[in-house]
Design a protein around this motif. Sequence first.
Motif, mmCIF file in Angstrom:
data_model
loop_
_atom_site.group_PDB
_atom_site.id
_atom_site.type_symbol
_atom_site.label_atom_id
_atom_site.label_comp_id
_atom_site.label_asym_id
_atom_site.label_seq_id
_atom_site.Cartn_x
_atom_site.Cartn_y
_atom_site.Cartn_z
ATOM 1 N N LYS A 1 0.784 -1.241 0.102
ATOM 2 C CA LYS A 1 -0.042 -0.102 0.264
ATOM 3 C C LYS A 1 0.804 1.477 -0.161
ATOM 4 O O LYS A 1 0.586 2.150 -0.791
ATOM 5 N N GLN B 1 2.078 1.783 -3.433
ATOM 6 C CA GLN B 1 1.056 2.210 -4.333
ATOM 7 C C GLN B 1 0.416 3.432 -4.067
ATOM 8 O O GLN B 1 0.102 4.417 -4.902
ATOM 9 N N ALA B 2 0.774 4.194 -2.965
ATOM 10 C CA ALA B 2 0.458 5.515 -2.469
ATOM 11 C C ALA B 2 1.479 6.307 -3.310
ATOM 12 O O ALA B 2 1.260 7.531 -3.420
ATOM 13 N N LEU B 3 2.566 5.862 -3.611
ATOM 14 C CA LEU B 3 3.693 6.457 -4.261
ATOM 15 C C LEU B 3 3.420 6.454 -5.638
ATOM 16 O O LEU B 3 4.519 6.847 -6.542
ATOM 17 N N GLY B 4 2.604 5.824 -6.277
ATOM 18 C CA GLY B 4 2.267 5.508 -7.770
ATOM 19 C C GLY B 4 2.633 4.435 -8.551
ATOM 20 O O GLY B 4 2.641 4.299 -9.684
ATOM 21 N N PHE B 5 3.009 3.650 -7.741
ATOM 22 C CA PHE B 5 3.637 2.214 -8.295
ATOM 23 C C PHE B 5 2.206 1.371 -8.354
ATOM 24 O O PHE B 5 1.286 1.466 -7.580
ATOM 25 N N ASP B 6 2.222 0.464 -9.673
ATOM 26 C CA ASP B 6 1.215 -0.251 -9.810
ATOM 27 C C ASP B 6 1.471 -1.759 -9.404
ATOM 28 O O ASP B 6 2.696 -2.259 -9.756
ATOM 29 N N ARG C 1 5.537 -1.828 -10.146
ATOM 30 C CA ARG C 1 6.224 -1.034 -11.087
ATOM 31 C C ARG C 1 5.900 0.267 -11.329
ATOM 32 O O ARG C 1 4.453 0.762 -11.335
ATOM 33 N N ASN C 2 6.499 1.408 -11.558
ATOM 34 C CA ASN C 2 6.137 2.704 -11.682
ATOM 35 C C ASN C 2 6.617 2.997 -13.005
ATOM 36 O O ASN C 2 8.033 3.265 -12.905
ATOM 37 N N GLY C 3 5.868 3.089 -14.035
ATOM 38 C CA GLY C 3 6.457 3.454 -15.442
ATOM 39 C C GLY C 3 7.293 2.429 -15.856
ATOM 40 O O GLY C 3 7.045 1.201 -15.524
#
Length: 114
Positions: free
Chosen positions: A21, A24-29, A42-44
């Motif tokens: 979580k 995910q709050a930092l933009g990772f999927d 992963r993020n991007g």
Amino acid sequence: MTTDGVEAVFLETHNWGKAAKFFQALGFDLEFSTDHNSGQLRNGDGPYVFIAEIPEDREPGVQIVLKVTDADAFRPDPAVEVVTPFEDTHFGTREMTVRDPDGRLWSLQAPAKK
């Protein structure tokens, strides 16, 4: 041949759910999770983050994994101490371990043989 940048960051945690979580709050999927409290985010297009839950009596660690395009073509410089040569892993890659001048261990990861 040299490494091709950072492939992944492996994190150990005492709470898989909270750690997932947080990222995910930092933009990772979340790309996938396992049935043993771990998963990959992963993020991007950058490196992936793999998080694994460990028992409370162990200190959580972190490992940065460097990318190698072709394990068979990779020839480390003689200044690089190879601890273990490339070996197949249970998760479908090949991994080598090297030691830096300060004694830290680094993993190099390549795709599995085709």
